[in-house]
Design an enzyme around this catalytic site. Structure first.
Site, PDB file in Angstrom:
ATOM      1  N   GLU A 247       0.729  -1.049   0.022  1.00  0.00           N
ATOM      2  CA  GLU A 247       0.037   0.061   0.007  1.00  0.00           C
ATOM      3  C   GLU A 247       0.901   1.112  -0.087  1.00  0.00           C
ATOM      4  OE1 GLU A 247      -3.263   0.481  -0.424  1.00  0.00           O
ATOM      5  OE2 GLU A 247      -3.708  -1.760  -0.239  1.00  0.00           O
ATOM      6  N   CYS A 281      -2.884   8.740   3.742  1.00  0.00           N
ATOM      7  CA  CYS A 281      -2.916   8.303   2.312  1.00  0.00           C
ATOM      8  C   CYS A 281      -4.620   8.398   1.686  1.00  0.00           C
ATOM      9  CB  CYS A 281      -2.598   6.665   2.146  1.00  0.00           C
ATOM     10  SG  CYS A 281      -3.696   5.578   3.083  1.00  0.00           S
TER      11      CYS A 281
END
Length: 482
Positions: A247, A281
């Site tokens: 990720e 994020c």
């Protein structure tokens, strides 16, 4: 006297080859402690211990796993106020956000505790006579977990909990910016009925510990959350046929349509762009706004950004804390100068704040008159900076949303069911939000993106088993009864 904190390797707390200081970004005079830095030899000890312990754990009863994970989750929830304050002290997010993060981390463990009792396989008849087929999932083995500093407990927990639930051993390398939360978490795990060496906290640098994990043939899987360049370097572990889950970065967009509820749109933008000081994020750093509401939206956005209270993470009423480090602050300020040099209009904020405590404080910033080709709209800044892009239609907005190398989250604010439905199907991101901020996800459903944002199986929810297990198909010929 400054507290020294050790790594947890093979069931024991051990000093390292060196140590680092951990200071409060809200007040750099506040030394939280010193933290061991493990070397490669210590990592090898952890790997050997993990491999031995995993053989025991994979054969453990389901209730042993259930009890251990449930106990971890319940203690984290019960101590969320205490541990959340520690998290906020070392990372800089407001106390309420720190407490909420720890509470959510506990929920990951209670969720996966229940998942240990749901490990149900499949059966099938063979195309051949008198043969039955059994399909089940088995643990992948030793899992290396490399977690980031921005959500030091939550991100680690949504990796560690499923790893343990599905029968794996764990080597955890946390970020060096947030070691206090990692040690506190490891102290909770130590209390549980786990084989010695099943869970290892190995604090150290990415160049030493991280690189050796990538190169080691003793690691069966690596789950990483962090930057794109580091993610690409971890992908080299595929040379050992190590299973990889990455990720990485994002450049999330919120599309604000001319038919929107403007109050809702501004609220979603402020929350998404500036929550956690923009250090998440899922932050919406690109605000793509229809020209029909652009001017009023921008006025309200600027007023909202200016109204935020920036302050010490533990101070009552703080809405935005400091950024995590001096290096992060300087990078943010560099992006402010870059945006101005590219021709964007800085409408508010963007400077360093001097407050009563010496910390890394920054004014939330809003850029207008930007276009999607500017670097401030192409690169992940991880900063309290929002960039507004004016568009003339829904089609242009959608094209702009998709015009990025990333693909984690996106959102739209609209009253139109047809626009919302079309956007949900055609936004090229792993998560899509309708009339919600781009930041904010649930723990029981999959999370991840596409493009430069993610690689490998999804995280969270039942989908996590795709990464933390491997499928075995067994054929059984029982013969004819006599």
């Amino acid at each position: 006297m400054t507290k020294q904190n050790f790594s947890f390797i093979g069931g024991e707390w051990v000093s390292g080859e060196g140590e680092i200081e951990n200071r409060n970004p809200s007040d750099v005079s506040d030394l939280i402690g010193t933290y061991a830095q493990a070397g490669v030899d210590q990592l090898e000890t952890a790997l050997d211990a993990a491999r031995a312990a995993q053989l025991q754990w994979r054969n453990s009863g389901l209730e042993q796993r259930y009890n251990a994970l449930m106990a971890i989750g319940q203690e984290m929830i019960a101590r969320s106020a205490e541990l959340g304050e520690l998290l906020s002290r070392e990372e800089g997010k407001p106390r309420a956000e720190g407490v909420g993060e720890v509470y959510r981390a506990g929920q990951f463990f209670t969720y996966y505790a229940a998942e240990t009792l749901r490990q149900i396989g499949d059966t099938a008849d063979s195309v051949r006579a008198n043969i039955e087929i059994d399909i089940r999932r088995e643990p992948v083995g030793v899992v290396a977990i490399i977690s980031p500093w921005n959500f030091p407990i939550a991100t680690a927990s949504w990796k560690i909990a499923p790893a343990l639930a599905f029968g794996n051993a764990v080597i955890w390398k946390p970020a060096n910016l947030t070691p206090a939360s990692a040690v506190a978490f490891a102290e909770i795990v130590e209390k549980q009925d786990l084989p010695r060496g099943l869970f290892n906290l190995v604090m150290g640098s990415g160049n030493a510990v991280g690189q050796h994990l990538v190169e080691s043939s003793k690691v069966d899987a690596i789950s990483f959350t962090g930057s794109v360049p580091v993610g690409k370097s971890i992908a080299a572990a595929a040379q050992n046929f190590t299973k990889i889950q990455l990720e990485m970065g994002s450049k999330n967009a919120l599309a604000v349509m001319d038919d929107c509820d403007l109050d809702l749109a501004v609220s979603c933008a402020l929350n998404g762009a500036f929550g956690s000081t923009g250090q998440k994020c899922t932050a919406s750093s690109r605000l793509i706004v229809h020209e029909g509401v652009h001017d009023e939206f921008v006025d309200r956005l600027v007023a909202g950004a200016q109204a935020f209270k920036v302050g010490h993470a533990l101070e009552e009423g703080t809405q935005i804390g400091p950024v995590v480090s001096a290096g992060q602050l300087q990078g943010n300020l560099d992006y402010i100068e870059l945006g101005k040099s590219e021709g964007a209009d800085l409408l508010c904020g963007g400077g360093r704040l001097e407050l009563p405590t010496d910390g890394y404080y920054m004014q939330p910033a809003v850029f207008a008159s930007t276009d999607n080709a500017m670097r401030i709209n192409r690169e992940e800044m991880f900063a309290p900076i929002a960039c507004v892009i004016k568009v003339g239609s829904y089609e242009e907005a959608l094209n702009c949303v998709n015009d990025t190398s990333f693909g984690l989250t996106s959102g739209i604010v609209t009253r139109s069911l047809s626009r919302a439905s079309h956007f949900r199907r055609n936004a090229r991101t792993g998560c899509v939000m309708v009339n919600l901020p781009t930041a904010g996800t649930d723990y029981h459903v999959p999370f991840g993106g596409r493009g430069d944002s993610s690689y490998g199986p999804r995280e969270q929810g039942g989908y996590a088993k795709e990464f933390y297990t491997t499928v075995k198909t067994a054929y059984i010929a029982s013969g004819d009864p006599e």
